[in-house]
Design a protein around this motif. Structure first.
Motif, PDB file in Angstrom:
ATOM      1  N   LEU A  51       0.829  -1.200   0.000  1.00 22.23           N
ATOM      2  CA  LEU A  51       0.000   0.000   0.000  1.00 22.23           C
ATOM      3  C   LEU A  51       0.863   1.250   0.000  1.00 22.23           C
ATOM      4  N   PHE A  52       1.919   1.243   0.825  1.00 25.85           N
ATOM      5  CA  PHE A  52       2.824   2.396   0.868  1.00 25.85           C
ATOM      6  C   PHE A  52       3.515   2.580  -0.476  1.00 25.85           C
ATOM      7  N   ASN A  53       4.028   1.500  -1.045  1.00 23.64           N
ATOM      8  CA  ASN A  53       4.753   1.584  -2.316  1.00 23.64           C
ATOM      9  C   ASN A  53       3.877   2.106  -3.450  1.00 23.64           C
ATOM     10  N   LYS A  54       2.609   1.701  -3.448  1.00 28.09           N
ATOM     11  CA  LYS A  54       1.709   2.093  -4.534  1.00 28.09           C
ATOM     12  C   LYS A  54       1.162   3.507  -4.374  1.00 28.09           C
ATOM     13  N   LEU A  55       0.786   3.860  -3.154  1.00 24.96           N
ATOM     14  CA  LEU A  55       0.103   5.134  -2.940  1.00 24.96           C
ATOM     15  C   LEU A  55       1.025   6.283  -2.545  1.00 24.96           C
ATOM     16  N   VAL A  56       2.100   5.982  -1.823  1.00 21.78           N
ATOM     17  CA  VAL A  56       2.946   7.050  -1.290  1.00 21.78           C
ATOM     18  C   VAL A  56       4.278   7.159  -2.032  1.00 21.78           C
ATOM     19  N   LYS A  57       5.024   6.064  -2.059  1.00 17.75           N
ATOM     20  CA  LYS A  57       6.353   6.102  -2.663  1.00 17.75           C
ATOM     21  C   LYS A  57       6.298   6.435  -4.146  1.00 17.75           C
ATOM     22  N   TYR A 103       6.244   4.882  10.004  1.00 13.66           N
ATOM     23  CA  TYR A 103       5.129   4.227  10.674  1.00 13.66           C
ATOM     24  C   TYR A 103       4.724   2.959   9.926  1.00 13.66           C
ATOM     25  N   ASP A 104       4.731   3.038   8.606  1.00 11.99           N
ATOM     26  CA  ASP A 104       4.395   1.874   7.780  1.00 11.99           C
ATOM     27  C   ASP A 104       5.389   0.736   8.031  1.00 11.99           C
ATOM     28  N   TRP A 105       6.687   1.056   8.071  1.00  8.08           N
ATOM     29  CA  TRP A 105       7.693   0.004   8.285  1.00  8.08           C
ATOM     30  C   TRP A 105       7.608  -0.538   9.710  1.00  8.08           C
ATOM     31  N   MET A 106       7.308   0.323  10.668  1.00  9.75           N
ATOM     32  CA  MET A 106       7.139  -0.133  12.040  1.00  9.75           C
ATOM     33  C   MET A 106       6.035  -1.177  12.137  1.00  9.75           C
ATOM     34  N   ILE A 107       4.918  -0.939  11.465  1.00  6.30           N
ATOM     35  CA  ILE A 107       3.807  -1.885  11.483  1.00  6.30           C
ATOM     36  C   ILE A 107       4.241  -3.223  10.887  1.00  6.30           C
ATOM     37  N   LYS A 108       4.958  -3.174   9.767  1.00  2.46           N
ATOM     38  CA  LYS A 108       5.423  -4.400   9.112  1.00  2.46           C
ATOM     39  C   LYS A 108       6.397  -5.170  10.003  1.00  2.46           C
ATOM     40  N   VAL A 109       7.342  -4.466  10.608  1.00  2.00           N
ATOM     41  CA  VAL A 109       8.362  -5.114  11.439  1.00  2.00           C
ATOM     42  C   VAL A 109       7.749  -5.717  12.692  1.00  2.00           C
ATOM     43  N   SER A 110       7.003  -4.919  13.429  1.00  2.00           N
ATOM     44  CA  SER A 110       6.454  -5.392  14.702  1.00  2.00           C
ATOM     45  C   SER A 110       5.485  -6.547  14.492  1.00  2.00           C
TER      46      SER A 110
END
Length: 284
Positions: free
Chosen positions: A76-82, A128-135
């Protein structure tokens, strides 16, 4: 705690070899010598970008003995933000868009302030996106209680936030939050950006069991909340690096040339080498 637990350390960082980033050097030396000391290291980093500039000189045989977990940003981050950011940037360097040199005209002044706020929002969303993925990955797939120490490093809010989340799930692990730099020291941040980053920094320091940084000067910049939990871990140097340089110099026919690599900001976030060369002059 079992014997294995006492020697197990979870490292969470976004800068690690072969990434050619100045933050990767500090983390690589911590991991290298902790492995030599007989510790079991689990390393969590982002998936390396295809355009990553690599420096194989930073790698070592100790890295073969660690468990390395690579976690990407969300789809979602890669498509919408990055992807949207890449369209806006069009190959430009983000730092160049937020520096004071772009503020000579009224139009550029407005654009520069806009990009400063946009930069902060992007950083917060990405981390925040990476934190969610990692945790979520660690909580689901890793036995958190096997670690006696959780070590995270800034600059990377994602690593700090993820460490805080994992710490909540651990029964006995101590969290070491390493601040190579304060969050709020960069001079081209807006006052409101620095205010937000200061609040985030205070929250991280409160939650951490131990706070480490590179010097007493940076330690004082982190504020009074570090009292009783601050440890200074200077960058220093690695003797092994000099052995490798000697090998390279022997293989070269021309005499070695002294070169300086300068990355980031010196005192107060300024990008001014004057004080560095003054110190060198005193030693000559």
């Amino acid at each position: 705690m079992t014997k294995d637990t006492k020697n197990s350390i979870l490292f969470i960082t976004t800068a690690f070899p072969p990434d050619n980033a100045i933050g990767a050097v500090r983390m690589s030396k911590f991991v290298k010598y902790l492995v030599r000391g007989g510790n079991h290291i689990t390393l969590v980093t982002p998936v390396y970008d295809e355009y990553l500039t690599k420096d194989e000189f930073l790698t070592c045989e100790e890295f073969d003995k660690i468990e390395h977990i690579l976690i990407p940003q969300s789809n979602l981050f890669n498509k919408l933000v990055k992807s949207h950011r890449q369209q806006v940037m069009k190959g430009k360097v983000g730092t160049n868009l937020v520096t004071a040199g772009n503020m000579f005209s009224k139009e550029n002044y407005i654009k520069t302030w806009f990009f400063r706020y946009a930069r902060l929002i992007y950083i917060l969303i990405r981390n925040y996106d990476w934190m969610i993925k990692v945790s979520s990955y660690l909580i689901k797939h890793v036995k958190i209680d096997k670690y006696s120490v959780i070590f995270s490093s800034y600059p990377s809010l994602g690593a700090m936030w993820a460490a805080a989340q994992v710490k909540k799930r651990s029964k006995h692990a101590r969290w070491i939050a390493d601040f190579r730099d304060p969050l709020n020291y960069i001079k081209f941040n807006t006052p409101s950006s620095n205010y937000i980053l200061t609040l985030i920094q205070k929250n991280l320091i409160k939650k951490a069991d131990i706070v480490t940084t590179i010097s007493s000067g940076v330690g004082s910049m982190l504020g009074p909340l570090t009292s009783g939990k601050l440890e200074i871990l200077t960058n220093g140097f690695d003797p092994d690096d000099f052995l490798e340089l000697k090998k390279r110099n022997k293989a070269e026919t021309e005499p070695p040339i002294i070169s300086f690599c300068y990355a980031g900001g010196l005192a107060g976030g300024e990008r001014d080498l004057t004080e560095l060369f003054k110190a060198i002059k005193l030693q000559i």
